[in-house]
Scaffold this motif. Structure first.
Motif, PDB file in Angstrom:
ATOM      1  N   HIS A 282      40.655  41.651  43.403  1.00 45.34           N
ATOM      2  CA  HIS A 282      41.655  40.510  42.464  1.00 45.34           C
ATOM      3  C   HIS A 282      42.545  40.307  42.559  1.00 45.34           C
ATOM      4  O   HIS A 282      43.769  40.817  43.254  1.00 45.34           O
ATOM      5  CB  HIS A 282      40.847  40.086  40.982  1.00 45.34           C
ATOM      6  N   TYR A 286      44.742  38.531  34.365  1.00 46.04           N
ATOM      7  CA  TYR A 286      44.392  37.208  33.832  1.00 46.04           C
ATOM      8  C   TYR A 286      43.962  37.151  32.415  1.00 46.04           C
ATOM      9  O   TYR A 286      44.692  36.681  31.814  1.00 46.04           O
ATOM     10  CB  TYR A 286      43.240  36.942  33.786  1.00 46.04           C
ATOM     11  N   ARG A 296      42.617  33.851  39.813  1.00 45.36           N
ATOM     12  CA  ARG A 296      41.719  34.457  38.165  1.00 45.36           C
ATOM     13  C   ARG A 296      42.261  34.236  37.271  1.00 45.36           C
ATOM     14  O   ARG A 296      41.158  33.829  36.776  1.00 45.36           O
ATOM     15  CB  ARG A 296      42.193  36.317  38.924  1.00 45.36           C
ATOM     16  N   LYS A 297      43.711  33.672  36.831  1.00 44.77           N
ATOM     17  CA  LYS A 297      43.934  33.563  35.560  1.00 44.77           C
ATOM     18  C   LYS A 297      43.276  32.117  35.504  1.00 44.77           C
ATOM     19  O   LYS A 297      43.226  31.624  33.935  1.00 44.77           O
ATOM     20  CB  LYS A 297      45.348  33.173  35.307  1.00 44.77           C
ATOM     21  N   CYS A 300      40.184  32.106  34.650  1.00 46.75           N
ATOM     22  CA  CYS A 300      39.395  32.799  33.198  1.00 46.75           C
ATOM     23  C   CYS A 300      39.826  31.484  32.296  1.00 46.75           C
ATOM     24  O   CYS A 300      39.249  31.372  31.352  1.00 46.75           O
ATOM     25  CB  CYS A 300      40.741  34.018  33.079  1.00 46.75           C
ATOM     26  N   VAL A 737      34.833  37.295  36.317  1.00 47.58           N
ATOM     27  CA  VAL A 737      35.571  37.104  36.621  1.00 47.58           C
ATOM     28  C   VAL A 737      36.999  38.569  35.585  1.00 47.58           C
ATOM     29  O   VAL A 737      37.846  38.682  36.569  1.00 47.58           O
ATOM     30  CB  VAL A 737      36.761  35.987  35.379  1.00 47.58           C
ATOM     31  N   THR A 738      36.146  39.104  34.372  1.00 44.87           N
ATOM     32  CA  THR A 738      36.649  40.028  33.935  1.00 44.87           C
ATOM     33  C   THR A 738      36.203  41.543  34.189  1.00 44.87           C
ATOM     34  O   THR A 738      36.803  42.290  33.750  1.00 44.87           O
ATOM     35  CB  THR A 738      36.966  39.456  33.074  1.00 44.87           C
TER      36      THR A 738
END
Length: 952
Positions: A282, A286, A296-297, A300, A737-738
């Motif tokens: 990744h 995030y 990625r952040k 999110c 994403v997480t």
């Protein structure tokens, strides 16, 4: 003194690995002062490499991670950790490094620690494979000094020359320096678009990729010979992280390992346990404090959050981070969810129309009118007594909510909606292909799977005494015949199991209805039908959820024993089997209620029995449509709430917690190590592996079936699907994403076999809704009565017309009610729903002419409805072009511009050649102006003048 002979000669050393320093000797020992010295060179080496996103030098980016398990020696010696070859302070990247421990001798009194043979074999395979990766141009760095004890990581970096070479091999389209203006709308359309943009601005995600583009870079397949065409001003960002990981994965797949016999690439090494995981990283964290901005952040915040459920998805950013295949899935899910909005609105209107006209519905008013005093025949033998039709008043009124003339219109609407949705998606798909530079992209044949190579090798070894050349061996249908036979028998058995379970639920409904009918309380007897229906549907729901998981595992096993050649073949066969089994599992109970319940019950005095004791169950006086609605709504809502949402949230978190507990149990950390911040690859290793998009698509396809197949019985299905999908999009986004490791980006220009499945469901929905309207609902009998039998042109007398009479003296012995006076009076004639002759007729209890009239009308309606709706759907398909006109013009414009670019390049080359020729002529003239003596004495110089063009 003796030499450890285990590692005296390794393939890695023979091949001269110059990037990675392979620390394969775990039982010789390592001087801890060296690691102390290395760590002292920088104050915080983890921060220099951005906590695992870069190599230890802080310059080379980590493009991929390989993970393996290793065992420590019993003597407690530890291996050199975080070993990296390219020390920028002291060593060159091309300098060969000696293997650690080479020539190290052990003292006589020191016993050699016992090592597992299988661990040695895996280590040798890793060494050879990593050596081959280095020969392919990749740069590696090992790290075993992690918080996860017993786990080693190999970081992989692809240098610029490797990226260029592989991008050319893969024919990746990259943006060139040439930019052009995108055609904009003019006049009224431009004003309308500007107004729409202003209105929808609050629901647009705040990402740069989602802003409307006015200019676009011309894209062209990357070529090392034409690098001047591309904008290489920033080489670090020319290939983004998604593209870099894709390139490395292609190299990992095709790199061989001869020690693994049939191993072909990383997939077989993972299957054999040589490596335990392989994944790209990744972009960063995030959440938390002092986090550098990353994609990625941003995803999110603007996508994977329930607080932005009302916004559009940043599809371009999703594609940039996860690749085209995942981007297309979420784009399709977004289009499907948007299209559910008009379907939900129309469904609500149809439902409200039923609510508004329920008090004006004459058939339900007649059923509720106690003055009619219609006595119905018993619902079961002996224990059930006669009952008044007015007791089913609530069911009759509720049936009208879903069984009214508006549902016919809604069925036609949903058939056209399905066709429009498919066409809208095709157009959206073409727009995405244009924006993502996928026009002209053709999928190439993938590498053979490891299991297929193993089978081919096994077949070759069996035939090598007959054939010397075994390279052309492949698996034929004869080799796969046992697997095909197992597949056929297995699928038939699973389908039979589903039917058997549905049959068991039918037995439960019949026996429970008989048991509840014995109840002495009037309230218990009045709620028998509702109680039986609700409990049976809940049982069906639980069974469906359990069998869904079982069938998914069985479909994967059946596909594995077929040994498909490529991953694409494997995925398509798996999808077909899983969809077939899950479709049968989800819809069999609904098909039973819609088309079989109440069709084969017989008549009073001559009922049809199961096992000579259980009487087939009948539909309610208002028909089976209300029960079908209950069945469909509970199964649909239950699957969405329990299986889709709770399982998707709960199971990944539970797996994550179990992995965390296992790792916590295995490691014994001191305080200093515990306080260290984890590397990026350590954090990602603790995430759930990506299992593919098949479960996500399957979930939505089954829901699409609920929305379209039986929508005539449940107009609110699109509304519940819409509410579920609004949550589902953000739930899947949060999971990607997480909760999941970053998947390898895969290029794709469409959604593959799922589109064909959707089209098949859309065609099947037309047929099923035609049969539901004509056979399950009372729509056709009402029309027949209204236009053929009604005396005053109204529906008065319809209920009486649909009921036949039965003389209670004609009951078979032992089937008459035990308490014939339960209603307080003696019953001589009871009524039942059917078209039969009365007992006073010459052909008593035979099928009447009314039955054949209604049946003919029903079949005629099916034929007319099906052909009319099919024609309208095909007309919608034909009238809407697959490729939007503006996209077609832009694609043509790109081709013209690309031709112009190459023509200018050729003209530039010709001008350069002409310039060289002019210079050559001038040079020749200068040489001819020399004196003859000088020319003869300097013939070499003269020849050099004439050789100038050759040198150039």
């Amino acid at each position: 003194m003796r030499v450890n002979k285990k590692y005296s000669c390794l393939p890695a050393e023979e091949k001269g690995i110059h990037i990675i320093n392979i620390r394969a000797i775990e039982d010789i020992g390592y001087d801890q002062h060296e690691s102390t010295l290395l760590n002292s060179l920088s104050k915080n080496p983890d921060a220099d490499c951005k906590y695992g996103l870069y190599f230890r030098d802080g310059k080379r980016k980590v493009d991929y991670i390989l993970v393996y398990h290793y065992k420590k020696s019993s003597a407690g010696r530890t291996l050199a950790r975080r070993v990296h070859h390219n020390d920028s302070n002291a060593r060159s990247t091309k300098q060969d490094q000696p293997l650690p421990g080479k020539g190290v001798q052990l003292e006589m009194g020191e016993s050699e620690p016992h090592m597992d043979y299988h661990e040695d074999d895996k280590r040798f395979r890793r060494e050879e494979y990593e050596g081959n990766l280095v020969e392919a141009g990749l740069e590696l760095e090992r790290d075993e000094d992690t918080k996860i004890h017993g786990i080693g990581f190999v970081k992989i970096h692809a240098p610029w020359n490797v990226l260029c070479r592989e991008a050319e091999f893969l024919k990746l389209k990259m943006p060139t320096k040439k930019m052009y203006q995108i055609n904009q709308t003019h006049g009224l359309l431009k004003k309308i678009n500007s107004v729409i943009q202003k209105i929808t601005e609050p629901i647009q995600p705040k990402v740069a990729e989602h802003k409307p583009q006015t200019v676009k870079r011309l894209s062209y397949p990357f070529s090392r010979e034409k690098q001047h065409l591309f904008d290489l001003s920033d080489r670090d960002s020319f290939f983004d992280s998604k593209t870099r990981s894709t390139i490395v994965y292609e190299i990992l797949k095709r790199t061989t390992c001869t020690k693994a016999k049939y191993s072909m690439g990383i997939t077989s090494l993972l299957a054999n346990g040589v490596y335990s995981a392989a994944y790209p990283l990744h972009d960063g964290d995030y959440e938390g404090e002092n986090i550098e901005p990353n994609d990625r952040k941003l995803l999110c915040e603007e996508w994977a959050s329930y607080g932005v459920f009302y916004k559009y998805q940043p599809i371009d950013l999703v594609r940039k981070y996860f690749g085209e295949k995942i981007g297309l899935y979420f784009a399709w899910l977004g289009v499907y969810t948007q299209m559910l909005i008009p379907a939900s609105i129309v469904g609500i209107i149809v439902f409200l129309y039923g609510c508004a006209t329920v008090d004006e519905n004459i058939p339900s008013m007649e059923m509720c009118d106690q003055r009619n005093n219609i006595t119905m025949c018993p619902l079961c033998d002996r224990t059930c007594s006669y009952w008044k039709m007015s007791s089913a008043c609530a069911t009759a009124r509720a049936s009208h909510l879903f069984d009214n003339p508006a549902t016919v219109f809604f069925s036609v609407f949903m058939a056209l909606w399905a066709a429009t949705f498919m066409e809208h998606w095709k157009r959206k798909q073409m727009r995405l292909n244009y924006r993502w530079d996928l026009t002209g992209f053709e999928e190439e044949e993938d590498h053979p799977r490891a299991e297929y190579e193993a089978k081919v090798l096994e077949k070759s070894l069996r035939k090598e005494h007959k054939h010397k050349e075994t390279d052309k061996e492949k698996l034929t249908w004869k080799d796969r015949f046992p697997a095909y036979l197992t597949n056929f028998v297995g699928i038939i058995f699973m389908v039979g199991l589903t039917f058997a379970i549905v049959f068991g639920v039918i037995i439960y409904r019949i026996s429970t209805a008989a048991a509840l009918a014995i109840s002495s309380t009037p309230s218990g007897r009045s709620s028998v039908r509702v109680t039986v229906t609700a409990t049976a549907v809940i049982i069906n729901l639980v069974v469906i959820i359990i069998l869904d998981e079982v069938y998914g595992c069985i479909a994967r096993w059946l596909t594995q024993i077929e040994v498909p050649k490529t991953d694409k073949n494997f995925e398509e066969r798996l999808i077909f089997k899983a969809f077939l089994l899950k479709f049968v599992n989800a819809y069999t109970p609904i098909f039973y209620v819609a088309f079989f319940k109440g069709r084969f019950v017989g008549r009073p005095g001559d009922y049809v029995y199961i096992f000579h004791s259980f009487r087939m169950e009948e539909c309610a006086p208002g028909g089976c449509l209300m029960e079908l609605c209950i069945q469909l709504s509970i199964i649909m809502l239950g699957k969405q709430l329990i299986q889709n949402n709770l399982f998707e949230i709960g199971i990944p978190k539970m797996k994550k917690f179990i992995r965390y507990m296992k790792l916590k149990r295995r490691r014994s950390l001191d305080h200093e190590e515990h306080m260290k911040k984890k590397q990026r690859y350590e954090v990602d290793y603790n995430l759930e592996p990506f299992a593919g998009l098949t479960p996500e698509y399957m979930e939505m396809i089954i829901q699409f079936g609920f929305v379209t197949l039986f929508v005539a019985s449940f107009p609110l299905a699109p509304l519940f699907a819409l509410l579920n999908n609004i949550i589902e999009i953000r739930l899947d986004a949060k999971k990607f994403v997480t909760e999941l490791r970053r998947p390898v980006a895969v290029r794709a220009k469409d959604i593959g076999i799922w589109y064909n499945i959707l089209r098949g469901i859309g065609k099947l929905a037309v047929i099923i809704n035609a049969f539901v309207i004509s056979f399950t609902s009372d729509f056709i009998p009402r029309l027949v009565y209204l236009y053929m039998y009604s005396e005053n042109g109204t529906m008065h007398g319809f209920v009486n017309h649909t009921l036949s009479s039965f003389n209670v003296s004609d009951f078979q012995a032992g089937t008459a009610p035990n308490d014939p006076m339960d209603l307080g009076y003696e019953v001589q004639i009871c009524r039942y729903k059917d078209y039969r002759e009365p007992p006073w007729s010459e052909n008593k209890y035979d099928i009447s002419k009314d039955f054949w009239a209604v049946l003919a009308a029903r079949l005629a309606f099916v034929i007319v409805f099906q052909n009319l709706v099919m024609f309208m759907s095909d007309f919608v398909d034909w009238i809407i072009p697959d490729i939007p006109k503006d996209i077609s013009q832009q694609i043509h414009k790109e081709k013209v511009l690309m031709v112009e670019v190459f023509m200018r390049e050729e003209q530039g080359k010709l001008q350069m050649l002409e310039t060289w020729k002019d210079k050559d002529k001038k040079k020749g003239e200068n040489c001819n102006n020399h004196s003859p003596r000088l020319s003869r004495s300097h013939s070499g110089s003269l020849s050099s003048c004439h050789s100038y063009p050759l040198d150039v």
